[in-house]
Design a protein around this motif. Structure first.
Motif, PDB file in Angstrom:
ATOM      1  N   GLY A 160      -0.320  34.284  45.053  1.00 46.80           N
ATOM      2  CA  GLY A 160       0.574  35.138  44.271  1.00 46.80           C
ATOM      3  C   GLY A 160       1.927  35.306  44.926  1.00 46.80           C
ATOM      4  O   GLY A 160       2.966  35.259  44.250  1.00 46.80           O
ATOM      5  N   MET A 161       1.936  35.522  46.249  1.00 48.62           N
ATOM      6  CA  MET A 161       3.208  35.660  46.967  1.00 48.62           C
ATOM      7  C   MET A 161       4.030  34.382  46.869  1.00 48.62           C
ATOM      8  O   MET A 161       5.252  34.434  46.642  1.00 48.62           O
ATOM      9  N   ALA A 162       3.372  33.234  47.054  1.00 46.42           N
ATOM     10  CA  ALA A 162       4.088  31.959  47.014  1.00 46.42           C
ATOM     11  C   ALA A 162       4.687  31.720  45.634  1.00 46.42           C
ATOM     12  O   ALA A 162       5.823  31.236  45.501  1.00 46.42           O
ATOM     13  N   MET A 163       3.944  32.069  44.584  1.00 48.22           N
ATOM     14  CA  MET A 163       4.475  31.928  43.224  1.00 48.22           C
ATOM     15  C   MET A 163       5.676  32.852  43.015  1.00 48.22           C
ATOM     16  O   MET A 163       6.692  32.451  42.437  1.00 48.22           O
ATOM     17  N   GLY A 164       5.563  34.082  43.499  1.00 48.28           N
ATOM     18  CA  GLY A 164       6.664  35.028  43.351  1.00 48.28           C
ATOM     19  C   GLY A 164       7.926  34.573  44.061  1.00 48.28           C
ATOM     20  O   GLY A 164       9.043  34.684  43.523  1.00 48.28           O
ATOM     21  N   LEU A 165       7.772  34.040  45.284  1.00 50.95           N
ATOM     22  CA  LEU A 165       8.934  33.560  46.028  1.00 50.95           C
ATOM     23  C   LEU A 165       9.604  32.400  45.306  1.00 50.95           C
ATOM     24  O   LEU A 165      10.837  32.306  45.264  1.00 50.95           O
ATOM     25  N   LYS A 166       8.800  31.507  44.735  1.00 52.12           N
ATOM     26  CA  LYS A 166       9.375  30.383  43.990  1.00 52.12           C
ATOM     27  C   LYS A 166      10.170  30.871  42.778  1.00 52.12           C
ATOM     28  O   LYS A 166      11.258  30.363  42.487  1.00 52.12           O
ATOM     29  N   ARG A 167       9.649  31.855  42.096  1.00 54.24           N
ATOM     30  CA  ARG A 167      10.341  32.359  40.908  1.00 54.24           C
ATOM     31  C   ARG A 167      11.654  33.039  41.280  1.00 54.24           C
ATOM     32  O   ARG A 167      12.580  33.111  40.463  1.00 54.24           O
TER      33      ARG A 167
END
Length: 284
Positions: A135-142
C-alpha cells in the motif's frame, strides 16, 4: 541520497563497526530488562547496518521527511534490533538506551509506531507488514515520490497466506519501488521454520510470484551490500526480494550454540560475558 544521508553513510565508520555497534547496543538493552529477542538482533545486525548506512535515504534530524525511504519492521518483536540501529543512525538518542521496555519509554519491547521516531508501522501481528508495504509503495508512486519501501519480515511469516496475497499484489501493480527483506534464520517459537511449514524452494517461489529474487548469506556484509545494490538498480517493473540466511545470536558463540534461540535464555551473569566476547571481536 540526501546530504544528511550521505554524511551518515560516508563517515569514517565502517559497516563492520556499525554492525558491531548495533549488536553491542542490543545486548545493553537486553541487559536492562534481563530478556529480549537478542538472537534475532544479533543475527540481523549486518542487514540493518547495510540498510541504514548504505542503502536507505533518510534524514536523522527529520524522521518524517517526505522523501525518505520507508523501512517497515513487520516483525515487531525485532524492535530491540531496530532501536539499536536507530540510535546508531542518530534518529534516537543513545541516552534513552537504559529506558528500554520501561513504563513511558519510547522503546517498548514490541515496536509501536506511535511511540518511536523512525518506526514506520506497528508490527508484530505477523503476516501484515508486506501488505502495508504494498500500500505504501502504491501511494508513493501515485504521488510521484521516488522513495523505496523496504519491508523486513521473518521466515515464519512465509507461512501466512496474507504474505503471498501481498506478494501477488506487488507484482500485479509492478511495484519496482518495493524491496522485501526476509530474515531466514530457520527458527520459530515451536522449532525450525523448515519443520513447521517448509517454504522451499524459496527463491524460485518468489520468482514464480513475479518478483526479482536474490538469496545471500545475511552475515556476509559484502554479499549483503551487493544484494542491496542489485535490488535498487534492477530495471524491470517488478518488486524485489532479498532472502538473507542468518545465524541466530551471531557474534556470541556460546549463545549461537543454544538449542533454543528464538527467545534465547540469557542468565544474569551471562550478559557481561556476552559483551566481553563481542568486545574481543570488535572491528578496527
Amino acid at each position: 541520497m540526501t546530504l544528511a544521508g550521505r554524511a551518515v553513510a560516508r563517515s569514517n565508520v565502517s559497516l563492520e563497526l556499525r554492525a558491531w555497534n548495533i549488536r553491542r547496543k542490543a545486548l545493553l538493552m537486553g541487559q536492562v530488562q534481563g530478556q529480549g529477542y537478542i538472537g534475532q538482533a544479533l543475527g540481523i545486525a549486518d542487514v540493518l547496518a547495510a540498510s541504514y548506512f548504505h542503502a536507505l535515504d533518510y534524514r536523522p534530524e527529520d524522521p518524517e521527511w517526505e522523501g525518505r525511504d520507508r523501512f517497515l519492521l513487520s516483525i515487531g518483536h525485532y524492535a530491540i534490533a531496530l532501536y539499536a540501529v536507530l540510535m546508531e543512525a542518530g534518529i534516537l538518542p543513545e541516552d534513552e538506551l537504559q529506558t528500554y521496555g520501561m513504563d513511558d519509554s519510547r522503546m517498548p519491547m514490541s515496536g509501536m509506531a506511535s511511540y518511536t521516531p523512525g518506526m514506520e508501522i506497528t508490527g508484530g501481528s505477523l503476516g501484515h507488514g508486506l501488505g502495508i508495504a504494498v500500500g505504501m509503495a502504491m501511494g508513493l508512486k501515485r504521488k510521484a515520490n521516488r522513495a523505496f519501501v523496504y519491508n523486513l519480515m521473518s521466515d515464519g511469516e512465509l507461512g501466512e497466506g496474507s504474505t503471498w496475497e501481498a506478494a501477488m499484489s506487488g507484482a500485479h501493480h509492478k511495484l519496482d519501488n518495493l524491496i522485501c527483506l526476509v530474515d531466514f534464520n530457520d527458527q520459530q517459537a515451536d522449532g525450525k521454520s523448515t519443520e513447521m511449514l517448509c517454504s522451499e524452494p524459496l527463491t524460485e517461489k518468489w520468482e514464480a510470484f513475479g518478483w526479482h529474487a536474490q538469496r545471500v548469506n545475511g552475515n556476509d556484509l559484502a554479499a549483503v551490500v551487493e544484494a542491496f545494490d542489485k535490488a535498487r538498480a534492477f530495471k524491470e517493473l517488478k518488486p524485489r526480494v532479498i532472502i538473507f540466511d542468518t545465524t541466530m545470536c551471531k557474534g556470541v558463540p556460546f549463545l549461537e550454540s543454544r538449542e533454543i534461540t528464538h527467545f534465547v535464555r540469557v542468565e544474569a551473569d551471562e550478559w557481561d560475558k556476552a559483551r566481553a566476547i563481542l568486545e574481543e571481536g570488535k572491528p578496527a
